[in-house]
Write an enzyme that holds these catalytic residues in place. Sequence first.
Site, PDB file in Angstrom:
ATOM      1  N   SER A  12       3.191   2.551   1.227  1.00  0.00           N
ATOM      2  CA  SER A  12       3.603   3.251   2.450  1.00  0.00           C
ATOM      3  C   SER A  12       2.435   3.307   3.414  1.00  0.00           C
ATOM      4  O   SER A  12       1.377   3.865   3.090  1.00  0.00           O
ATOM      5  CB  SER A  12       4.045   4.678   2.117  1.00  0.00           C
ATOM      6  OG  SER A  12       4.065   5.442   3.311  1.00  0.00           O
ATOM      7  N   HIS A  37       6.384  -0.426   3.171  1.00  0.00           N
ATOM      8  CA  HIS A  37       7.253   0.731   3.421  1.00  0.00           C
ATOM      9  C   HIS A  37       6.769   1.465   4.670  1.00  0.00           C
ATOM     10  O   HIS A  37       5.598   1.830   4.784  1.00  0.00           O
ATOM     11  CB  HIS A  37       7.198   1.648   2.203  1.00  0.00           C
ATOM     12  CG  HIS A  37       8.139   2.810   2.243  1.00  0.00           C
ATOM     13  ND1 HIS A  37       9.468   2.714   1.917  1.00  0.00           N
ATOM     14  CD2 HIS A  37       7.924   4.109   2.565  1.00  0.00           C
ATOM     15  CE1 HIS A  37      10.045   3.900   2.018  1.00  0.00           C
ATOM     16  NE2 HIS A  37       9.133   4.775   2.425  1.00  0.00           N
ATOM     17  N   ASP A  39       7.372   4.644   7.168  1.00  0.00           N
ATOM     18  CA  ASP A  39       7.963   5.980   7.209  1.00  0.00           C
ATOM     19  C   ASP A  39       8.109   6.479   8.644  1.00  0.00           C
ATOM     20  O   ASP A  39       7.128   6.812   9.305  1.00  0.00           O
ATOM     21  CB  ASP A  39       7.088   6.956   6.414  1.00  0.00           C
ATOM     22  CG  ASP A  39       7.253   6.764   4.912  1.00  0.00           C
ATOM     23  OD1 ASP A  39       8.406   6.781   4.444  1.00  0.00           O
ATOM     24  OD2 ASP A  39       6.233   6.588   4.226  1.00  0.00           O
ATOM     25  N   MET A  41       9.391   9.350  11.089  1.00  0.00           N
ATOM     26  CA  MET A  41       9.675  10.796  11.050  1.00  0.00           C
ATOM     27  C   MET A  41       9.811  11.343  12.466  1.00  0.00           C
ATOM     28  O   MET A  41       9.073  10.937  13.361  1.00  0.00           O
ATOM     29  CB  MET A  41       8.537  11.528  10.344  1.00  0.00           C
ATOM     30  CG  MET A  41       8.245  10.999   8.950  1.00  0.00           C
ATOM     31  SD  MET A  41       7.042  12.022   8.112  1.00  0.00           S
ATOM     32  CE  MET A  41       6.766  11.075   6.614  1.00  0.00           C
ATOM     33  N   HIS A  70      12.049   3.433   6.355  1.00  0.00           N
ATOM     34  CA  HIS A  70      12.627   4.683   5.846  1.00  0.00           C
ATOM     35  C   HIS A  70      12.774   5.643   7.024  1.00  0.00           C
ATOM     36  O   HIS A  70      11.778   6.165   7.546  1.00  0.00           O
ATOM     37  CB  HIS A  70      11.664   5.254   4.775  1.00  0.00           C
ATOM     38  CG  HIS A  70      12.105   6.540   4.175  1.00  0.00           C
ATOM     39  ND1 HIS A  70      11.281   7.280   3.350  1.00  0.00           N
ATOM     40  CD2 HIS A  70      13.272   7.230   4.244  1.00  0.00           C
ATOM     41  CE1 HIS A  70      11.926   8.372   2.947  1.00  0.00           C
ATOM     42  NE2 HIS A  70      13.121   8.369   3.488  1.00  0.00           N
ATOM     43  N   MET A  72      13.501   8.967   8.483  1.00  0.00           N
ATOM     44  CA  MET A  72      13.624  10.416   8.255  1.00  0.00           C
ATOM     45  C   MET A  72      13.873  11.056   9.616  1.00  0.00           C
ATOM     46  O   MET A  72      13.028  11.773  10.170  1.00  0.00           O
ATOM     47  CB  MET A  72      12.346  10.939   7.583  1.00  0.00           C
ATOM     48  CG  MET A  72      12.250  10.524   6.121  1.00  0.00           C
ATOM     49  SD  MET A  72      10.588  10.654   5.455  1.00  0.00           S
ATOM     50  CE  MET A  72       9.943   9.062   5.961  1.00  0.00           C
ATOM     51  N   MET A 141      14.232  10.372  -3.543  1.00  0.00           N
ATOM     52  CA  MET A 141      13.001  11.041  -3.111  1.00  0.00           C
ATOM     53  C   MET A 141      12.480  11.899  -4.264  1.00  0.00           C
ATOM     54  O   MET A 141      13.195  12.779  -4.761  1.00  0.00           O
ATOM     55  CB  MET A 141      13.259  11.946  -1.898  1.00  0.00           C
ATOM     56  CG  MET A 141      13.659  11.236  -0.619  1.00  0.00           C
ATOM     57  SD  MET A 141      12.481  10.018  -0.002  1.00  0.00           S
ATOM     58  CE  MET A 141      10.983  10.993   0.161  1.00  0.00           C
ATOM     59  N   ASP A 177      10.438   7.262  -4.090  1.00  0.00           N
ATOM     60  CA  ASP A 177       9.523   7.550  -2.979  1.00  0.00           C
ATOM     61  C   ASP A 177       8.926   8.940  -3.137  1.00  0.00           C
ATOM     62  O   ASP A 177       9.632   9.948  -3.008  1.00  0.00           O
ATOM     63  CB  ASP A 177      10.280   7.444  -1.648  1.00  0.00           C
ATOM     64  CG  ASP A 177       9.339   7.443  -0.449  1.00  0.00           C
ATOM     65  OD1 ASP A 177       8.115   7.571  -0.646  1.00  0.00           O
ATOM     66  OD2 ASP A 177       9.847   7.324   0.685  1.00  0.00           O
TER      67      ASP A 177
HETATM   68  C1  DX5 Z   1       7.269  10.991   2.309  1.00  0.00           C
HETATM   69  C2  DX5 Z   1       7.331   9.493   2.534  1.00  0.00           C
HETATM   70  C3  DX5 Z   1       6.632   8.693   1.507  1.00  0.00           C
HETATM   71  C4  DX5 Z   1       5.157   8.957   1.391  1.00  0.00           C
HETATM   72  C5  DX5 Z   1       4.766   8.746  -0.029  1.00  0.00           C
HETATM   73  O1  DX5 Z   1       8.134  11.622   3.169  1.00  0.00           O
HETATM   74  O2  DX5 Z   1       8.682   9.070   2.583  1.00  0.00           O
HETATM   75  O3  DX5 Z   1       6.892   7.306   1.679  1.00  0.00           O
HETATM   76  O4  DX5 Z   1       4.375   8.154   2.201  1.00  0.00           O
HETATM   77  O5  DX5 Z   1       3.429   9.112  -0.164  1.00  0.00           O
HETATM   78  P1  DX5 Z   1       2.753   9.333  -1.570  1.00  0.00           P
HETATM   79  O6  DX5 Z   1       2.896   8.051  -2.347  1.00  0.00           O
HETATM   80  O7  DX5 Z   1       1.349   9.654  -1.226  1.00  0.00           O
HETATM   81  O8  DX5 Z   1       3.496  10.466  -2.244  1.00  0.00           O
HETATM   82 ZN    ZN Z   2       9.165   6.886   2.559  1.00  0.00          ZN
END
Ligand code: DX5
Ligand code: ZN
Length: 227
Positions: A12, A37, A39, A41, A70, A72, A141, A177
């Site tokens: 990620s 990956h 993320d 947000m 991903h 969010m 998750m 994840d």
């Molecule tokens: C959290 C993200 C993850 C995050 C995982 O909301 O969706 O992808 O980056 O990070 P680690 O591997 O550090 O838990």
């Molecule tokens: Zn993620």
Amino acid sequence: MSFDRSLKIAPSILSADFANFGQEIEAVEAQGADWIHVDVMDGHFVPNLTFGPPLCKAIRKHINTVMDVHLMIAPVDPYIDAFADAGADILTAHLESGPHIHRTLQAIRGAGCKAGLALNPATGLDDVEYLLDMVDLVCIMTVNPGFGGQKFIHSQIEKVRKLRAMIGDRPIHIEIDGGVTPETAPLVAEAGADVLVAGSAVFKGGSVGNPAPYGDNIRAIKAAVQG
Ligand code: DX5
Ligand code: ZN
């Protein structure tokens, strides 16, 4: 091509150097990342803000593997075309992001992407049953979404095992994840997951100037799974 259920590590970029995404992606792919990956947000669905379609488009040209986005965000539907145009291979939306996740998944495939469905830790599998024929990936998750570096939630291992049984022979990836480390990875892989997202556990100790730790970290997770 047959469906690839082998173990894949998806670093990620939430844990990468935000001033250097292009080089970070190239470095971590050279060190063995299977997917990248991304993320996204919105500060609304989750209590953190990252980036949107323009950044995805800018980093796309540095990704030679799979761009796994991903989302969010809520709502999702108004932004699907923009993320598809940005070059996402997989677009994953949360089951909790709105009342019409079926429509959202239809729209993702309609935009030419593979469709992913993400489930928060509190969400059960009942609502997944009638969606399985329209998804390419289910993301369990193992932390509450929003931040990297959180602690793995062990109750989700049983959910992975149940989901694996529900999926049967369908060509659907199970992605994990949050909180993936060499300690937790074998637990979810054994339960049936094939894609492990890892942020802090991959990027720790390295940098674009010193990328070897990225490779060591990826190999450590794979070795822990493969015994
Ligand atoms: C959290 C993200 C993850 C995050 C995982 O909301 O969706 O992808 O980056 O990070 P680690 O591997 O550090 O838990
Ligand atoms: Zn993620």
